[in-house]
Design a protein around this motif. Structure first.
Motif, PDB file in Angstrom:
ATOM      1  N   UNK A  82       0.842  -1.211   0.000  1.00 51.90           N
ATOM      2  CA  UNK A  82       0.000   0.000   0.000  1.00 51.90           C
ATOM      3  C   UNK A  82       0.872   1.254   0.000  1.00 51.90           C
ATOM      4  N   UNK A  83       1.943   1.205   0.771  1.00 53.96           N
ATOM      5  CA  UNK A  83       2.865   2.338   0.826  1.00 53.96           C
ATOM      6  C   UNK A  83       3.525   2.566  -0.532  1.00 53.96           C
ATOM      7  N   UNK A  84       3.929   1.502  -1.197  1.00 52.87           N
ATOM      8  CA  UNK A  84       4.535   1.634  -2.515  1.00 52.87           C
ATOM      9  C   UNK A  84       3.524   2.177  -3.520  1.00 52.87           C
ATOM     10  N   UNK A  85       2.285   1.789  -3.379  1.00 52.93           N
ATOM     11  CA  UNK A  85       1.254   2.291  -4.284  1.00 52.93           C
ATOM     12  C   UNK A  85       0.965   3.773  -4.037  1.00 52.93           C
ATOM     13  N   UNK A  86       1.177   4.272  -2.812  1.00 54.39           N
ATOM     14  CA  UNK A  86       0.927   5.681  -2.493  1.00 54.39           C
ATOM     15  C   UNK A  86       2.123   6.572  -2.823  1.00 54.39           C
ATOM     16  N   UNK A  87       3.323   6.031  -2.799  1.00 59.47           N
ATOM     17  CA  UNK A  87       4.527   6.838  -3.060  1.00 59.47           C
ATOM     18  C   UNK A  87       4.529   7.377  -4.484  1.00 59.47           C
ATOM     19  N   UNK A  88       4.162   6.595  -5.419  1.00 55.79           N
ATOM     20  CA  UNK A  88       4.158   7.024  -6.828  1.00 55.79           C
ATOM     21  C   UNK A  88       3.289   8.253  -7.062  1.00 55.79           C
ATOM     22  N   UNK A  89       1.992   8.224  -6.692  1.00 56.13           N
ATOM     23  CA  UNK A  89       1.146   9.411  -6.884  1.00 56.13           C
ATOM     24  C   UNK A  89       1.584  10.613  -6.030  1.00 56.13           C
ATOM     25  N   UNK A  90       2.117  10.337  -4.828  1.00 54.56           N
ATOM     26  CA  UNK A  90       2.565  11.438  -3.962  1.00 54.56           C
ATOM     27  C   UNK A  90       3.755  12.150  -4.591  1.00 54.56           C
ATOM     28  N   UNK A  91       4.702  11.410  -5.108  1.00 53.95           N
ATOM     29  CA  UNK A  91       5.857  12.008  -5.777  1.00 53.95           C
ATOM     30  C   UNK A  91       5.406  12.765  -7.025  1.00 53.95           C
ATOM     31  N   UNK A  92       4.464  12.206  -7.758  1.00 53.73           N
ATOM     32  CA  UNK A  92       3.952  12.876  -8.960  1.00 53.73           C
ATOM     33  C   UNK A  92       3.282  14.197  -8.599  1.00 53.73           C
ATOM     34  N   UNK A  93       2.494  14.211  -7.522  1.00 56.62           N
ATOM     35  CA  UNK A  93       1.843  15.452  -7.072  1.00 56.62           C
ATOM     36  C   UNK A  93       2.873  16.472  -6.610  1.00 56.62           C
ATOM     37  N   UNK A  94       3.896  16.007  -5.894  1.00 61.16           N
ATOM     38  CA  UNK A  94       4.941  16.899  -5.419  1.00 61.16           C
ATOM     39  C   UNK A  94       5.723  17.499  -6.590  1.00 61.16           C
ATOM     40  N   UNK A  95       6.050  16.695  -7.566  1.00 65.25           N
ATOM     41  CA  UNK A  95       6.757  17.186  -8.751  1.00 65.25           C
ATOM     42  C   UNK A  95       5.876  18.176  -9.512  1.00 65.25           C
ATOM     43  N   UNK A  96       4.591  17.860  -9.665  1.00 69.94           N
ATOM     44  CA  UNK A  96       3.668  18.772 -10.356  1.00 69.94           C
ATOM     45  C   UNK A  96       3.570  20.098  -9.597  1.00 69.94           C
ATOM     46  N   UNK A  97       3.491  20.033  -8.255  1.00 66.74           N
ATOM     47  CA  UNK A  97       3.429  21.255  -7.444  1.00 66.74           C
ATOM     48  C   UNK A  97       4.695  22.084  -7.634  1.00 66.74           C
ATOM     49  N   UNK A  98       5.855  21.458  -7.601  1.00 62.43           N
ATOM     50  CA  UNK A  98       7.113  22.179  -7.760  1.00 62.43           C
ATOM     51  C   UNK A  98       7.229  22.825  -9.143  1.00 62.43           C
ATOM     52  N   UNK A  99       6.761  22.122 -10.181  1.00 63.51           N
ATOM     53  CA  UNK A  99       6.798  22.690 -11.534  1.00 63.51           C
ATOM     54  C   UNK A  99       5.858  23.892 -11.631  1.00 63.51           C
ATOM     55  N   UNK A 100       4.652  23.761 -11.059  1.00 62.52           N
ATOM     56  CA  UNK A 100       3.701  24.879 -11.087  1.00 62.52           C
ATOM     57  C   UNK A 100       4.245  26.054 -10.267  1.00 62.52           C
ATOM     58  N   UNK A 101       4.846  25.767  -9.114  1.00 65.10           N
ATOM     59  CA  UNK A 101       5.433  26.816  -8.277  1.00 65.10           C
ATOM     60  C   UNK A 101       6.570  27.516  -9.021  1.00 65.10           C
ATOM     61  N   UNK A 102       7.418  26.752  -9.688  1.00 66.13           N
ATOM     62  CA  UNK A 102       8.521  27.318 -10.452  1.00 66.13           C
ATOM     63  C   UNK A 102       7.998  28.219 -11.568  1.00 66.13           C
ATOM     64  N   UNK A 103       7.001  27.718 -12.320  1.00 60.09           N
ATOM     65  CA  UNK A 103       6.421  28.524 -13.404  1.00 60.09           C
ATOM     66  C   UNK A 103       5.770  29.797 -12.864  1.00 60.09           C
ATOM     67  N   UNK A 104       5.093  29.682 -11.733  1.00 57.68           N
ATOM     68  CA  UNK A 104       4.432  30.866 -11.172  1.00 57.68           C
ATOM     69  C   UNK A 104       5.452  31.901 -10.700  1.00 57.68           C
ATOM     70  N   UNK A 105       6.588  31.468 -10.150  1.00 63.22           N
ATOM     71  CA  UNK A 105       7.612  32.446  -9.758  1.00 63.22           C
ATOM     72  C   UNK A 105       8.222  33.126 -10.974  1.00 63.22           C
ATOM     73  N   UNK A 106       8.405  32.381 -12.055  1.00 65.19           N
ATOM     74  CA  UNK A 106       8.943  32.979 -13.283  1.00 65.19           C
ATOM     75  C   UNK A 106       7.947  33.995 -13.845  1.00 65.19           C
ATOM     76  N   UNK A 107       6.668  33.632 -13.900  1.00 67.79           N
ATOM     77  CA  UNK A 107       5.650  34.550 -14.431  1.00 67.79           C
ATOM     78  C   UNK A 107       5.502  35.770 -13.526  1.00 67.79           C
ATOM     79  N   UNK A 108       5.499  35.550 -12.200  1.00 67.01           N
ATOM     80  CA  UNK A 108       5.380  36.664 -11.264  1.00 67.01           C
ATOM     81  C   UNK A 108       6.556  37.625 -11.413  1.00 67.01           C
ATOM     82  N   UNK A 109       7.761  37.078 -11.554  1.00 66.56           N
ATOM     83  CA  UNK A 109       8.950  37.919 -11.715  1.00 66.56           C
ATOM     84  C   UNK A 109       8.855  38.747 -12.994  1.00 66.56           C
TER      85      UNK A 109
END
Length: 192
Positions: free
Chosen positions: A22-49
């Protein structure tokens, strides 16, 4: 008994406990969400700047350098940009300039005494604070005149007391003989 547990684990397919699966099944989507959040955060800082630097300067090179620095160095670039960016936006600078021009126009409209710098009105003859003479009245029409004027612009009275200068196109009669004779000719009953 050990064989039974072993066979149960082998029957489940992987040989791992259920919570680990169950933990292995949850790690994949959690990492994907974290990576997606970081990419969106990075893009938003670039656009804001980019938006922020465009609001603060018209220098195109500075706009590009700031945006690229934040894009290359996501967190550190934002902090460096926040430290080095211009303090005021173009709108704030424009507003401040309008305020300064308004104050300057108000100050030029407002007359002050040349002696004590107290506020005076245009029809004051003397300063109410220090008594400095500001204007004088015409002896003929009694309108207020500047102290430096030698002629009243309202009634053409010579305030200096000297002869009036000749006007262009009109001969000066001051030195002419019989200058006391009116222009229309001799006065009746007068021999001259």
């Amino acid at each position: 008994m050990v064989n039974a547990n072993l066979s149960a684990l082998l029957a489940s397919g992987s040989g791992q406990p259920e919570w680990l699966t169950t933990l292995q099944n949850l790690i994949g989507p959690t990492v994907a969400c974290l990576v997606a959040f970081l990419v969106v955060f990075w893009l938003s800082t670039v656009i804001w700047t980019f938006r922020d630097i465009r609001a603060r300067t018209q220098d195109f090179l500075l706009q590009i350098i700031s945006t690229v620095a934040v894009a290359i160095f996501p967190i550190a670039g934002v902090f460096v940009y926040m430290i080095l960016r211009p303090r005021q936006t173009l709108a704030e600078i424009y507003e401040r300039q309008l305020e300064e021009e308004s104050l300057l126009a108000e100050m030029t409209e407002r007359q002050t005494c040349s002696n004590c710098h107290a506020r005076i009105e245009s029809d004051f003859q003397a300063c109410p604070s220090c008594g400095q003479k500001l204007k004088r009245s015409c002896p003929k029409c009694e309108r207020l005149l500047e102290l430096r004027w030698t002629f009243c612009p309202y009634c053409a009275t010579n305030l200096a007391g000297g002869p009036m200068p000749s006007m262009p196109g009109i001969p000066n009669m001051a030195g002419a003989p019989n200058s006391n004779i009116p222009m229309g000719g001799p006065v009746p009953g007068n021999r001259y």
